[in-house]
Motif scaffolding. Structure first.
Motif, short mmCIF file in Angstrom:
data_model
loop_
_atom_site.label_atom_id
_atom_site.label_comp_id
_atom_site.label_asym_id
_atom_site.label_seq_id
_atom_site.Cartn_x
_atom_site.Cartn_y
_atom_site.Cartn_z
N ARG A 26 0.82 -1.22 0.00
CA ARG A 26 0.00 0.00 0.00
C ARG A 26 0.85 1.27 0.00
N CYS A 27 2.17 1.12 0.24
CA CYS A 27 3.02 2.31 0.41
C CYS A 27 4.03 2.54 -0.69
N PHE A 28 4.48 1.50 -1.36
CA PHE A 28 5.61 1.64 -2.27
C PHE A 28 5.29 1.14 -3.67
N PRO A 29 5.85 1.79 -4.70
CA PRO A 29 5.58 1.37 -6.08
C PRO A 29 6.24 0.04 -6.46
N ASP A 30 7.29 -0.35 -5.76
CA ASP A 30 7.99 -1.61 -6.05
C ASP A 30 8.13 -2.38 -4.74
N PRO A 31 7.00 -2.90 -4.21
CA PRO A 31 7.02 -3.47 -2.87
C PRO A 31 7.65 -4.85 -2.78
N TRP A 32 8.16 -5.15 -1.59
CA TRP A 32 8.58 -6.51 -1.26
C TRP A 32 7.33 -7.32 -1.02
N ASP A 33 7.35 -8.58 -1.40
CA ASP A 33 6.26 -9.47 -1.05
C ASP A 33 6.64 -10.23 0.22
N ALA A 34 5.71 -11.07 0.71
CA ALA A 34 5.97 -11.80 1.95
C ALA A 34 7.23 -12.66 1.84
N ALA A 35 7.45 -13.28 0.67
CA ALA A 35 8.63 -14.13 0.50
C ALA A 35 9.92 -13.31 0.64
N ALA A 36 9.92 -12.08 0.18
CA ALA A 36 11.11 -11.23 0.33
C ALA A 36 11.37 -10.92 1.81
N PHE A 37 10.30 -10.70 2.56
CA PHE A 37 10.48 -10.46 4.00
C PHE A 37 10.97 -11.73 4.70
N VAL A 38 10.42 -12.87 4.33
CA VAL A 38 10.88 -14.14 4.91
C VAL A 38 12.37 -14.31 4.66
N ALA A 39 12.81 -14.05 3.43
CA ALA A 39 14.23 -14.16 3.10
C ALA A 39 15.06 -13.17 3.91
N ALA A 40 14.56 -11.96 4.07
CA ALA A 40 15.29 -10.94 4.82
C ALA A 40 15.46 -11.35 6.28
N PHE A 41 14.40 -11.91 6.88
CA PHE A 41 14.50 -12.35 8.27
C PHE A 41 15.55 -13.45 8.43
N GLY A 42 15.88 -14.14 7.36
CA GLY A 42 16.89 -15.19 7.39
C GLY A 42 18.32 -14.66 7.38
N ARG A 43 18.48 -13.35 7.20
CA ARG A 43 19.82 -12.74 7.19
C ARG A 43 20.05 -12.04 8.54
N ALA A 44 21.17 -12.33 9.15
CA ALA A 44 21.47 -11.83 10.50
C ALA A 44 21.36 -10.31 10.65
#
Length: 164
Positions: A26-44
């Motif tokens: 709802r905020c950004f023209p090129d948003p991260w999807d849930a999978a991108a956040f899942v991947a990000a949480f996997g990085r320290a």
């Protein structure tokens, strides 16, 4: 407009990925999807903080960061468009900056759209200053990004977040 009673900013985990993606969309023209956040949480270095509505009424705002030794990078701060103007971004950002100060991270970086005046004001109020410009950085419209830095020393860390 008065901020309704709500919980304190909290560190978010992997289970928050769908809610983060929903606000992102709802905020950004090129948003991260849930999978991108899942991947990000996997990085320290990745960390996310959020604010929920009264009684835990869904995620209203979030901020994402990379914590890198004695430095941090602000990735995104987003407030659900229906909840803007309540001071949520300031409340969340001040909380996280207090945490970075306590962790000894006295230098922070971020990039912000040159035309995003509300965000630039938020960052300036918290001690970020412009140190550079990335021309045509944003692929959706070719807008420039301003590179901002916040540097404080250990002696001033206790004053961070006081609205300077």
């Amino acid at each position: 407009m008065k901020i309704p009673p709500m919980g304190e900013p909290a560190r978010l985990g992997l289970e928050s990925a769908p809610a983060l993606a929903a606000i992102e969309a709802r905020c950004f023209p090129d948003p991260w999807d849930a999978a991108a956040f899942v991947a990000a949480f996997g990085r320290a270095p990745f960390a996310a903080y959020g604010l929920s509505g009264p009684g835990g009424e869904g995620l209203w705002a979030y901020a994402t960061f990379h914590f890198l030794g004695d430095e941090f990078e602000v990735l995104n701060i987003a407030v659900d468009p229906a909840r803007r103007g309540l001071g949520l971004a300031t409340r969340l950002f001040v909380h996280v900056l207090q945490q970075t100060d306590k962790m000894g991270m006295y230098r922070g970086y971020l990039e912000v759209r040159a035309g995003n005046v509300p965000a630039r004001r938020l960052y300036a109020r918290q001690g970020f200053v412009e140190v550079g410009r990335r021309r045509r950085y944003y692929p959706d419209n070719g807008e420039d990004a301003l590179v901002l830095v916040r540097e404080i020393g250990p002696a001033t860390a206790g004053a961070a977040g006081d609205g300077r």
